[in-house]
Design a protein around this motif. Structure first.
Motif, PDB file in Angstrom:
ATOM      1  N   LEU A 195     -41.460 -62.848 -25.384  1.00 41.66           N
ATOM      2  CA  LEU A 195     -42.044 -61.680 -26.028  1.00 41.66           C
ATOM      3  C   LEU A 195     -41.439 -61.435 -27.406  1.00 41.66           C
ATOM      4  CD1 LEU A 195     -42.307 -59.123 -23.084  1.00 41.66           C
ATOM      5  CD2 LEU A 195     -44.196 -60.203 -24.308  1.00 41.66           C
ATOM      6  N   ILE A 196     -40.160 -61.757 -27.549  1.00 37.92           N
ATOM      7  CA  ILE A 196     -39.491 -61.508 -28.829  1.00 37.92           C
ATOM      8  C   ILE A 196     -39.680 -62.684 -29.785  1.00 37.92           C
ATOM      9  CG2 ILE A 196     -37.280 -61.074 -29.952  1.00 37.92           C
ATOM     10  CD1 ILE A 196     -36.407 -59.742 -27.271  1.00 37.92           C
ATOM     11  N   THR A 197     -39.260 -63.869 -29.357  1.00 38.34           N
ATOM     12  CA  THR A 197     -39.306 -64.998 -30.297  1.00 38.34           C
ATOM     13  C   THR A 197     -40.728 -65.451 -30.583  1.00 38.34           C
ATOM     14  OG1 THR A 197     -38.991 -66.606 -28.503  1.00 38.34           O
ATOM     15  CG2 THR A 197     -37.027 -65.784 -29.582  1.00 38.34           C
ATOM     16  N   ALA A 198     -41.539 -65.592 -29.540  1.00 40.15           N
ATOM     17  CA  ALA A 198     -42.921 -66.021 -29.784  1.00 40.15           C
ATOM     18  C   ALA A 198     -43.690 -64.948 -30.538  1.00 40.15           C
ATOM     19  CB  ALA A 198     -43.613 -66.338 -28.460  1.00 40.15           C
ATOM     20  N   GLY A 199     -43.484 -63.679 -30.167  1.00 43.45           N
ATOM     21  CA  GLY A 199     -44.205 -62.615 -30.843  1.00 43.45           C
ATOM     22  C   GLY A 199     -43.891 -62.522 -32.323  1.00 43.45           C
ATOM     23  N   LEU A 200     -42.620 -62.669 -32.667  1.00 38.98           N
ATOM     24  CA  LEU A 200     -42.239 -62.621 -34.077  1.00 38.98           C
ATOM     25  C   LEU A 200     -42.750 -63.831 -34.842  1.00 38.98           C
ATOM     26  CD1 LEU A 200     -38.582 -61.257 -33.849  1.00 38.98           C
ATOM     27  CD2 LEU A 200     -40.556 -60.087 -34.822  1.00 38.98           C
ATOM     28  N   GLU A 201     -42.631 -65.002 -34.235  1.00 38.66           N
ATOM     29  CA  GLU A 201     -43.033 -66.215 -34.954  1.00 38.66           C
ATOM     30  C   GLU A 201     -44.543 -66.296 -35.121  1.00 38.66           C
ATOM     31  OE1 GLU A 201     -42.353 -71.059 -34.839  1.00 38.66           O
ATOM     32  OE2 GLU A 201     -41.345 -69.794 -33.371  1.00 38.66           O
ATOM     33  N   ILE A 202     -45.277 -65.911 -34.081  1.00 40.77           N
ATOM     34  CA  ILE A 202     -46.734 -65.995 -34.150  1.00 40.77           C
ATOM     35  C   ILE A 202     -47.305 -64.854 -34.974  1.00 40.77           C
ATOM     36  CG2 ILE A 202     -48.867 -65.936 -32.801  1.00 40.77           C
ATOM     37  CD1 ILE A 202     -47.098 -67.047 -30.441  1.00 40.77           C
ATOM     38  N   GLY A 203     -46.853 -63.627 -34.675  1.00 41.30           N
ATOM     39  CA  GLY A 203     -47.456 -62.456 -35.290  1.00 41.30           C
ATOM     40  C   GLY A 203     -47.067 -62.216 -36.730  1.00 41.30           C
ATOM     41  N   ASP A 204     -46.017 -62.909 -37.212  1.00 36.34           N
ATOM     42  CA  ASP A 204     -45.600 -62.733 -38.597  1.00 36.34           C
ATOM     43  C   ASP A 204     -45.309 -61.255 -38.885  1.00 36.34           C
ATOM     44  OD1 ASP A 204     -45.040 -63.597 -41.194  1.00 36.34           O
ATOM     45  OD2 ASP A 204     -47.093 -63.248 -41.885  1.00 36.34           O
ATOM     46  N   ALA A 205     -44.666 -60.581 -37.912  1.00 34.09           N
ATOM     47  CA  ALA A 205     -44.480 -59.130 -37.987  1.00 34.09           C
ATOM     48  C   ALA A 205     -43.659 -58.716 -39.199  1.00 34.09           C
ATOM     49  CB  ALA A 205     -43.814 -58.614 -36.713  1.00 34.09           C
ATOM     50  N   ARG A 206     -44.113 -57.655 -39.870  1.00 37.98           N
ATOM     51  CA  ARG A 206     -43.446 -57.125 -41.057  1.00 37.98           C
ATOM     52  C   ARG A 206     -42.943 -55.711 -40.774  1.00 37.98           C
ATOM     53  NH1 ARG A 206     -47.851 -59.720 -42.026  1.00 37.98           N
ATOM     54  NH2 ARG A 206     -49.059 -57.839 -41.666  1.00 37.98           N
ATOM     55  N   PRO A 207     -41.967 -55.231 -41.541  1.00 37.57           N
ATOM     56  CA  PRO A 207     -41.524 -53.838 -41.364  1.00 37.57           C
ATOM     57  C   PRO A 207     -42.694 -52.871 -41.483  1.00 37.57           C
ATOM     58  CG  PRO A 207     -39.985 -55.024 -42.772  1.00 37.57           C
ATOM     59  CD  PRO A 207     -41.157 -55.947 -42.552  1.00 37.57           C
ATOM     60  N   GLY A 208     -42.766 -51.937 -40.542  1.00 31.85           N
ATOM     61  CA  GLY A 208     -43.836 -50.945 -40.571  1.00 31.85           C
ATOM     62  C   GLY A 208     -45.191 -51.475 -40.153  1.00 31.85           C
ATOM     63  N   GLU A 209     -45.229 -52.599 -39.447  1.00 29.34           N
ATOM     64  CA  GLU A 209     -46.501 -53.177 -38.986  1.00 29.34           C
ATOM     65  C   GLU A 209     -47.327 -52.145 -38.233  1.00 29.34           C
ATOM     66  OE1 GLU A 209     -48.417 -55.965 -39.683  1.00 29.34           O
ATOM     67  OE2 GLU A 209     -47.165 -57.388 -38.558  1.00 29.34           O
ATOM     68  N   VAL A 210     -48.640 -52.159 -38.462  1.00 31.45           N
ATOM     69  CA  VAL A 210     -49.568 -51.335 -37.691  1.00 31.45           C
ATOM     70  C   VAL A 210     -50.488 -52.305 -36.954  1.00 31.45           C
ATOM     71  CG1 VAL A 210     -51.319 -49.522 -37.729  1.00 31.45           C
ATOM     72  CG2 VAL A 210     -49.447 -49.493 -39.400  1.00 31.45           C
ATOM     73  N   PHE A 211     -50.229 -52.482 -35.663  1.00 31.56           N
ATOM     74  CA  PHE A 211     -50.897 -53.533 -34.894  1.00 31.56           C
ATOM     75  C   PHE A 211     -51.941 -52.908 -33.978  1.00 31.56           C
ATOM     76  CE2 PHE A 211     -50.251 -58.069 -33.952  1.00 31.56           C
ATOM     77  CZ  PHE A 211     -51.228 -58.233 -32.985  1.00 31.56           C
ATOM     78  N   ALA A 212     -53.204 -53.331 -34.120  1.00 27.01           N
ATOM     79  CA  ALA A 212     -54.300 -52.820 -33.301  1.00 27.01           C
ATOM     80  C   ALA A 212     -54.514 -53.729 -32.096  1.00 27.01           C
ATOM     81  CB  ALA A 212     -55.580 -52.735 -34.120  1.00 27.01           C
TER      82      ALA A 212
END
Length: 524
Positions: A195-212
Motif C-alpha cells: 500500500l505504501i511503496t506501490a501506491g507511492l511509485e504508481i500514483g506519483d503522489a505529490r504534497p497536497g494530492e487531491v485523489f478522487a
C-alpha cells in the motif's frame, strides 16, 4: 497500538502519523461531508475500541459491506485498530457471493450500509459464525445495532491491542473470473509494503494530492488512500464511476489524481462535457483492471495530455508493474510499441516468465507471468490451494506474456482465456486490440465457444459506438487482414454492453456460460 519489535507495524501506523502531522487538514470528502485528519483518527479509534467493547477479539474476521461512503476508510482502519481482520466484500457482488465471503472467512461480525438491508436479511441466518450486525443508516433498524450509537460512546484513544507485521491484516477475494472466488490472506507487513511503496511509485503522489476515488474502495483504487494521506492530501470519495460525477468532482474539488478502469476512459473520450470541463488540475490518471487498446490510449493522450500511468496487479501477487508517464509517448515507433506493454516491474518486484513445468524462460519467450515481492499474499484461506499459485516463493499470476530486452512486460492474455482452435493457440486480447482500431467499435470481448470440428471456435461480442454502424463481416475481415484466418472470429454478435464482474473487468465467464451449458468443462 504498534508492536515495538515489528519493523512495519500495523497498517494504521501510517494513518496515525499523518493525523499527527496534518491534524487540521481535510482528509476525506464524500459529497457535502468531510473529516479532518484529527476527526478521522478519532472516529477510527472509537470504532476500534467499540469493537473491542463488543467482544471482538484479536484475529476475528469482520465483514465490511459498504459502498463508497465517508465512513468506509475510518471503518476499515478501526477494524485494524481493534486487532480484528477486515473481510473485503465487493459492493457489486451478488447476495450469494456475500454469503460465501462471510462463510468462507468464518466472520463473526458484519458492519454494513443500509443499502444492503435486503442482502443481510437473506444471508444473516445462513452464516453460522455470524454473531454481530452493525448497520450504518439514517433510520434505525431493529435487526442490527446502529453504527453511530455503537461507536460514538467509545473512547477515542488508541486501542490497547498489540498488532505486529506478522498478524493477518486482510482477507480479500479474487474476482472469480475463471472460477469460484478464493480467499487471499495478507499480513500487516505485506499490506503496509504494497500500500505504501506501490501506491507511492504508481500514483506519483505529490504534497497536497487531491485523489478522487470513483472505483469501489474494495478495488484497486484503495492502494492510493494511504499515499495520499502520507502527503497530507485529501481522498475524495465518489459514489461510483459515473463520468458526469467524475468530471464534476475534478472541477469542484480541483482533483489532481484519480484511478479508473479503461472503460471509464473510453466513455470520457466520447462524453459531451469533456471539451468544456476545466481539467487543468488533473495531473495523474492511473488505469488498471485490464489493458487499454493502443489506438484508444493514443486518443486519450491526445485528448488529456501526458497524465496517464498504467499499473498491472493481481490479488495474489499484488502490484507488479508500472508504465510511467514518461513511457506514454507518441513520438517514435519504439514508444508507440511500448504503449502495448504493462510497463516495467516496480523496484521491489521480481518478474519471471515460466513454462508449465515452472522453468524460467529467456527474454522474449512467451509463458506464464510469475512474480515475487514483499507485498505478495501469505496464502489462501484454504491452505490446500496454496500451491495453485505460490510455488518456490513465486506467485503464478495466471496471465500469459513476455518480457523484452529493456524489461517491459507485455501481457498477451489470461491463461484460462486461451482459445485452442484446430490445434492453434489464439489469444483473445490480440483480437480485441485489432477490433478496437475500427472507428465504430467502442468495446469488444472475444471468447472460445464449442465447435464439433475445431474443438473451439473464436467468437466476438462487440459494443458499437453510438451513431456508428458496421457489419459483422467487416469486422471479421479486419481481424483476418491483421492476424490471419485462424484468429478471425467465426461468429460475431453485437451487444449494447458487456457484462462486468464486481472488479469492473469484462465477465468472460458469464459470456461463455450460455455456450458451454451442460458441458463438464469449458474447453473441447
Amino acid at each position: 497500538m504498534t508492536d515495538q519489535n515489528s519493523m512495519w507495524g500495523p497498517v494504521t501506523r501510517v494513518l496515525d502519523r499523518a493525523c499527527t502531522y496534518y491534524a487540521d487538514r481535510v482528509a476525506v470528502i464524500a459529497g457535502d461531508r468531510w473529516l479532518t485528519y484529527a476527526q478521522l483518527r478519532s472516529l477510527s479509534n472509537r470504532i476500534g475500541n467499540g469493537l473491542i467493547r463488543l467482544g471482538v477479539a484479536k484475529g476475528e474476521r469482520v465483514g465490511l459491506l459498504m459502498p463508497n461512503t465517508l465512513e468506509y476508510i475510518p471503518t476499515q482502519h478501526g477494524i485494524w485498530k481493534s486487532g480484528a481482520v477486515p473481510v473485503q466484500m465487493a459492493a457489486r457482488a451478488s447476495t450469494e457471493d456475500h454469503c460465501y465471503f462471510l462463510t468462507e472467512s468464518a466472520a463473526t461480525t458484519l458492519i454494513y450500509h443500509e443499502a444492503f438491508d435486503g442482502t443481510v436479511a437473506e444471508i444473516k441466518d445462513r452464516v453460522p459464525t455470524l454473531r454481530r450486525l452493525i448497520r450504518l443508516g439514517d433510520q434505525p433498524n431493529p435487526a442490527a445495532a446502529d453504527y453511530y450509537e455503537t461507536f460514538d460512546t467509545a473512547a477515542d484513544s488508541d486501542p490497547e491491542v498489540a498488532v505486529s507485521e506478522d498478524d493477518t491484516a486482510h482477507v480479500m477475494f479474487t474476482s472469480g473470473s475463471t472460477g469460484t472466488p478464493k480467499g487471499v490472506l495478507f499480513t500487516h507487513g505485506q499490506m503496509s509494503h504494497y500500500l505504501i511503496t506501490a501506491g507511492l511509485e504508481i500514483g506519483d503522489a505529490r504534497p497536497g494530492e487531491v485523489f478522487a476515488h470513483g472505483a469501489p474502495l474494495t478495488h484497486f483504487t484503495q492502494v492510493f488512500v494511504l499515499p495520499t494521506f502520507m502527503r497530507g492530501g485529501t481522498n475524495v470519495i465518489l459514489p461510483g464511476l459515473d463520468v458526469d460525477t467524475l468530471l464534476d468532482a475534478v472541477v469542484r474539488h480541483r482533483v489532481t489524481a484519480t484511478a479508473v478502469v479503461p472503460t471509464v476512459i473510453y466513455l470520457l473520450l466520447n462524453h459531451p462535457k469533456l471539451a468544456a470541463a476545466d481539467l487543468s488540475s488533473l495531473q495523474t490518471v492511473v488505469y488498471a483492471g485490464s489493458p487499454m487498446a493502443p489506438d484508444k490510449l493514443r486518443a486519450a493522450i491526445e485528448a488529456l495530455g501526458a497524465v496517464f500511468i498504467q499499473t498491472y496487479a493481481g490479488t495474489e501477487p499484488g502490484f507488479l508493474t508500472c508504465l510511467r508517464k514518461e513511457d506514454h509517448r507518441l513520438d517514435t515507433p519504439e514508444a508507440l510499441a511500448r504503449l502495448s506493454s504493462a510497463g516495467r516491474p516496480l523496484f521491489h518486484v521480481d518478474i519471471s516468465i515460466q513454462d508449465d513445468d515452472d522453468k524460467h524462460l529467456p527474454v522474449g519467450a512467451v509463458g506464464e507471468i510469475c512474480a515475487r515481492q514483499p507485498g505478495r499474499m501469505s496464502g489462501y484461506l484454504d491452505a490446500s490451494k496454496d500451491t495453485e499459485a505460490l510455488r518456490d516463493h513465486w506467485v503464478h499470476s495466471g496471465d500469459v506474456g513476455y518480457v523484452d530486452a529493456e524489461g517491459y512486460v507485455f501481457l498477451i492474455d489470461r491463461k484460462k482465456d486461451l482459445v485452442v482452435t484446430g490445434g492453434f493457440n489464439v489469444f483473445p486480447r490480440q483480437i480485441e486490440d485489432v477490433l478496437a482500431t475500427h472507428a465504430a467499435v467502442a468495446h469488444s470481448a472475444v471468447i472460445g465457444i464449442p465447435h464439433d470440428k475445431w474443438g473451439e471456435a473464436v467468437h466476438a461480442v462487440v459494443v458499437p459506438k453510438p451513431g456508428h454502424s458496421v457489419t459483422a463481416d467487416e469486422l471479421i475481415a479486419l481481424v483476418k487482414e491483421h492476424k490471419g484466418s485462424v484468429w478471425a472470429p467465426k461468429t460475431l454478435d453485437f451487444a449494447e454492453a458487456l457484462p462486468l464482474n464486481p472488479s469492473g473487468k469484462v465477465d468472460k465467464k458469464a459470456l461463455r456460460a450460455p455456450y458451454w451449458a451442460g458441458q463438464a468443462r469449458q474447453v473441447n
